[in-house]
Design a protein around this motif. Structure first.
Motif, PDB file in Angstrom:
ATOM      1  N   ALA A 179       0.829  -1.203   0.000  1.00 38.61           N
ATOM      2  CA  ALA A 179       0.000   0.000   0.000  1.00 38.61           C
ATOM      3  C   ALA A 179       0.865   1.254   0.000  1.00 38.61           C
ATOM      4  CB  ALA A 179      -0.941   0.000   1.211  1.00 38.61           C
ATOM      5  N   GLU A 180       1.953   1.225   0.758  1.00 35.83           N
ATOM      6  CA  GLU A 180       2.863   2.360   0.805  1.00 35.83           C
ATOM      7  C   GLU A 180       3.547   2.574  -0.546  1.00 35.83           C
ATOM      8  OE1 GLU A 180       4.966   5.615   2.288  1.00 35.83           O
ATOM      9  OE2 GLU A 180       3.175   4.549   2.975  1.00 35.83           O
ATOM     10  N   VAL A 181       3.934   1.454  -1.181  1.00 35.29           N
ATOM     11  CA  VAL A 181       4.553   1.545  -2.517  1.00 35.29           C
ATOM     12  C   VAL A 181       3.569   2.155  -3.507  1.00 35.29           C
ATOM     13  CG1 VAL A 181       5.416   0.195  -4.461  1.00 35.29           C
ATOM     14  CG2 VAL A 181       6.197  -0.330  -2.147  1.00 35.29           C
ATOM     15  N   ILE A 182       2.309   1.689  -3.443  1.00 39.45           N
ATOM     16  CA  ILE A 182       1.293   2.221  -4.360  1.00 39.45           C
ATOM     17  C   ILE A 182       1.040   3.704  -4.087  1.00 39.45           C
ATOM     18  CG2 ILE A 182      -1.157   2.101  -4.971  1.00 39.45           C
ATOM     19  CD1 ILE A 182      -0.978  -0.937  -4.554  1.00 39.45           C
ATOM     20  N   ARG A 183       0.999   4.068  -2.776  1.00 43.38           N
ATOM     21  CA  ARG A 183       0.783   5.470  -2.422  1.00 43.38           C
ATOM     22  C   ARG A 183       1.923   6.351  -2.929  1.00 43.38           C
ATOM     23  NH1 ARG A 183       2.142   9.202   1.010  1.00 43.38           N
ATOM     24  NH2 ARG A 183       3.749   7.881   1.938  1.00 43.38           N
ATOM     25  N   VAL A 184       3.137   5.848  -2.752  1.00 44.11           N
ATOM     26  CA  VAL A 184       4.301   6.600  -3.225  1.00 44.11           C
ATOM     27  C   VAL A 184       4.278   6.738  -4.742  1.00 44.11           C
ATOM     28  CG1 VAL A 184       6.817   6.562  -3.433  1.00 44.11           C
ATOM     29  CG2 VAL A 184       5.737   6.002  -1.245  1.00 44.11           C
ATOM     30  N   LYS A 185       3.944   5.617  -5.419  1.00 43.98           N
ATOM     31  CA  LYS A 185       3.852   5.662  -6.880  1.00 43.98           C
ATOM     32  C   LYS A 185       2.774   6.646  -7.324  1.00 43.98           C
ATOM     33  CE  LYS A 185       5.492   1.024  -8.145  1.00 43.98           C
ATOM     34  NZ  LYS A 185       5.115  -0.245  -8.802  1.00 43.98           N
ATOM     35  N   ASP A 186       1.644   6.613  -6.628  1.00 41.44           N
ATOM     36  CA  ASP A 186       0.536   7.507  -6.966  1.00 41.44           C
ATOM     37  C   ASP A 186       0.953   8.970  -6.786  1.00 41.44           C
ATOM     38  OD1 ASP A 186      -2.001   8.339  -7.651  1.00 41.44           O
ATOM     39  OD2 ASP A 186      -2.739   8.235  -5.596  1.00 41.44           O
ATOM     40  N   LYS A 187       1.640   9.244  -5.668  1.00 40.96           N
ATOM     41  CA  LYS A 187       2.096  10.604  -5.404  1.00 40.96           C
ATOM     42  C   LYS A 187       3.120  11.036  -6.447  1.00 40.96           C
ATOM     43  CE  LYS A 187       2.192  14.269  -2.802  1.00 40.96           C
ATOM     44  NZ  LYS A 187       1.017  15.147  -2.661  1.00 40.96           N
ATOM     45  N   GLU A 188       4.040  10.141  -6.766  1.00 40.68           N
ATOM     46  CA  GLU A 188       5.054  10.440  -7.775  1.00 40.68           C
ATOM     47  C   GLU A 188       4.415  10.694  -9.138  1.00 40.68           C
ATOM     48  OE1 GLU A 188       8.722  11.109  -9.495  1.00 40.68           O
ATOM     49  OE2 GLU A 188       8.205  10.922  -7.375  1.00 40.68           O
ATOM     50  N   LEU A 189       3.405   9.889  -9.466  1.00 45.17           N
ATOM     51  CA  LEU A 189       2.717  10.046 -10.748  1.00 45.17           C
ATOM     52  C   LEU A 189       1.983  11.391 -10.805  1.00 45.17           C
ATOM     53  CD1 LEU A 189       1.939   8.796 -13.459  1.00 45.17           C
ATOM     54  CD2 LEU A 189       0.013   7.679 -12.321  1.00 45.17           C
ATOM     55  N   GLU A 190       1.298  11.731  -9.699  1.00 46.80           N
ATOM     56  CA  GLU A 190       0.596  13.017  -9.653  1.00 46.80           C
ATOM     57  C   GLU A 190       1.571  14.187  -9.781  1.00 46.80           C
ATOM     58  OE1 GLU A 190      -1.632  13.154  -6.075  1.00 46.80           O
ATOM     59  OE2 GLU A 190      -3.130  11.672  -6.717  1.00 46.80           O
ATOM     60  N   ASN A 191       2.678  14.093  -9.075  1.00 44.94           N
ATOM     61  CA  ASN A 191       3.675  15.169  -9.153  1.00 44.94           C
ATOM     62  C   ASN A 191       4.257  15.295 -10.561  1.00 44.94           C
ATOM     63  OD1 ASN A 191       3.359  15.783  -6.454  1.00 44.94           O
ATOM     64  ND2 ASN A 191       5.054  14.482  -5.772  1.00 44.94           N
ATOM     65  N   GLN A 192       4.516  14.146 -11.168  1.00 38.36           N
ATOM     66  CA  GLN A 192       5.091  14.174 -12.519  1.00 38.36           C
ATOM     67  C   GLN A 192       4.105  14.774 -13.521  1.00 38.36           C
ATOM     68  OE1 GLN A 192       7.999  14.497 -13.877  1.00 38.36           O
ATOM     69  NE2 GLN A 192       8.701  12.496 -13.167  1.00 38.36           N
ATOM     70  N   ILE A 193       2.826  14.466 -13.359  1.00 37.06           N
ATOM     71  CA  ILE A 193       1.801  15.050 -14.239  1.00 37.06           C
ATOM     72  C   ILE A 193       1.770  16.572 -14.055  1.00 37.06           C
ATOM     73  CG2 ILE A 193      -0.697  15.239 -14.600  1.00 37.06           C
ATOM     74  CD1 ILE A 193      -0.883  12.218 -14.090  1.00 37.06           C
ATOM     75  N   LYS A 194       1.840  17.031 -12.776  1.00 41.35           N
ATOM     76  CA  LYS A 194       1.840  18.477 -12.517  1.00 41.35           C
ATOM     77  C   LYS A 194       3.061  19.146 -13.140  1.00 41.35           C
ATOM     78  CE  LYS A 194      -0.788  18.238  -8.186  1.00 41.35           C
ATOM     79  NZ  LYS A 194      -0.759  18.441  -6.724  1.00 41.35           N
ATOM     80  N   VAL A 195       4.222  18.460 -13.057  1.00 44.75           N
ATOM     81  CA  VAL A 195       5.444  19.010 -13.669  1.00 44.75           C
ATOM     82  C   VAL A 195       5.261  19.175 -15.165  1.00 44.75           C
ATOM     83  CG1 VAL A 195       7.851  18.491 -14.218  1.00 44.75           C
ATOM     84  CG2 VAL A 195       7.013  18.167 -11.891  1.00 44.75           C
ATOM     85  N   TYR A 196       4.693  18.173 -15.817  1.00 46.20           N
ATOM     86  CA  TYR A 196       4.506  18.240 -17.276  1.00 46.20           C
ATOM     87  C   TYR A 196       3.440  19.267 -17.657  1.00 46.20           C
ATOM     88  CZ  TYR A 196       7.647  14.547 -18.809  1.00 46.20           C
ATOM     89  OH  TYR A 196       8.758  13.828 -19.140  1.00 46.20           O
ATOM     90  N   GLU A 197       2.408  19.388 -16.835  1.00 50.24           N
ATOM     91  CA  GLU A 197       1.397  20.415 -17.110  1.00 50.24           C
ATOM     92  C   GLU A 197       2.013  21.809 -17.010  1.00 50.24           C
ATOM     93  OE1 GLU A 197      -2.690  18.147 -15.612  1.00 50.24           O
ATOM     94  OE2 GLU A 197      -1.583  19.442 -14.245  1.00 50.24           O
ATOM     95  N   ALA A 198       2.871  22.012 -15.993  1.00 50.39           N
ATOM     96  CA  ALA A 198       3.535  23.312 -15.850  1.00 50.39           C
ATOM     97  C   ALA A 198       4.482  23.574 -17.011  1.00 50.39           C
ATOM     98  CB  ALA A 198       4.305  23.354 -14.523  1.00 50.39           C
ATOM     99  N   LEU A 199       5.210  22.533 -17.453  1.00 57.17           N
ATOM    100  CA  LEU A 199       6.106  22.674 -18.604  1.00 57.17           C
ATOM    101  C   LEU A 199       5.320  23.058 -19.860  1.00 57.17           C
ATOM    102  CD1 LEU A 199       8.503  19.632 -18.090  1.00 57.17           C
ATOM    103  CD2 LEU A 199       9.152  22.043 -18.062  1.00 57.17           C
TER     104      LEU A 199
END
Length: 326
Positions: free
Chosen positions: A58-78
């Motif tokens: 669950a922690e791995v999935i949460r971390v992956k989910d958070k990382e994925l959300e952050n990466q999407i925000k980075v690309y949206e800002a780019l």
């Protein structure tokens, strides 16, 4: 059979007493309890291990989910920054195909990121998109520096163009002023160079060709065959010595000018409007107060009443007089 063997045989066939039975039962129960406790311990340990594993997952999935959300925000800002750069270049009248290609590439990455399931977003994917985002950020910084330089250059050019435009406007105003001044001077020269018909004299010529004078300019209509108008051109040092055309209008009592194409009549312009003339003379002005005359033959009977003679040259009325036929 030995004595010992006889005792053993007796013991086997000898029934257990109640105290021994209770002791054996206790031992059996104790053994079962130990086994049950051991099994429960094992189950508890297995459940604990499973819980820890689930929590780790669950922690791995949460971390992956958070990382994925952050990466999407980075690309949206780019993407937003690259679109801003494109708009800034368009505002300066410039186009950049590389920017459009980068925006398209970022949009493709965004679609891929949004299509990931949480469990399928691997560490390799994270590294790949993180590396690409860093490369995009570097390109973004370089392009911002280029745009800043272009803006500075445009500001310099704008300042220079504004200065040139101001200078041009001043020159244009000066030229307009000079043109207006020249036009005013030309108009003044034109007015100053206007000819003047002086000492105008009207005579009538009878059928015998005799010229008749009258100090009151009154003549009998029956004696009129032709009209003769003589005058002198006044001295004018401003007027150039050049060919001139003088127009004469002989206006009858009803207000209409005599007009006959067969006798040389025509039209000329005064203040942009056509005006009919009765006759014209071409002369060369020599500033000697030269005399000029018109002799007009109507080839018809003249009307009784006051007649007016008007003389024009260079668009100006240069002289007028009148006579009466009775």
């Amino acid at each position: 059979m030995s004595t010992l063997e006889q005792k053993d045989t007796q013991n086997e066939h000898q029934p257990m007493n109640p105290s021994e039975k209770r002791s054996n039962r206790k031992l059996l129960i104790s053994g079962l309890l130990v086994i049950l406790i051991s099994i429960n311990g094992i189950l508890l340990y297995m459940n604990y291990q499973k819980k820890e594993k689930n929590e780790e997952q669950a922690e791995v999935i949460r971390v992956k989910d958070k990382e994925l959300e952050n990466q999407i925000k980075v690309y949206e800002a780019l993407k937003a920054d690259f679109e801003r750069q494109s708009q800034e270049l368009q505002a300066m009248g410039l186009e950049n195909d590389s920017l459009e290609a980068q925006i398209a590439s970022i949009s493709s990455d965004l679609n891929e990121l949004r299509g990931f399931r949480k469990s399928s977003y691997s560490l390799a994917d994270q590294r790949r998109f993180r590396d690409r985002a860093q490369a995009f950020e570097q390109q973004l910084k370089q392009k911002d520096q280029e745009i800043a330089t272009l803006k500075q250059d445009n500001e310099v050019l704008f300042t220079e163009n504004t200065s040139l435009k101001t200078t041009q406007n001043r020159l244009s105003d000066s030229l307009t002023t000079m043109k207006s001044t020249n036009e005013n001077l030309a108009e003044k020269v034109k007015v100053a160079s206007r000819l003047e018909a002086q000492r105008m004299n009207v005579q009538v010529v009878n059928k015998r060709g005799k010229e008749l004078d009258d100090k009151n300019n009154e003549f009998r209509v029956k004696n009129v065959e032709k009209i003769r108008v003589a005058f002198n051109l006044g001295k004018n040092d401003v007027a150039p010595r050049e060919p001139k055309t003088i127009y004469m209008r002989l206006i009858e009592p009803d207000g209409a000018a005599l007009y006959n194409l067969s006798t040389g009549s025509g039209s000329f312009q005064i203040d942009g409007e056509d005006m009919y003339y009765t006759a014209k003379r071409d002369i060369v002005f020599d500033n000697t107060q030269q005399q000029v005359s018109f002799v007009y033959d109507k080839n018809a009977e003249y009307k009784k009443g006051q007649h007016t003679i008007e003389l024009y040259a260079d668009g100006f009325l240069i002289g007028t007089t009148s006579f009466v036929l009775k």
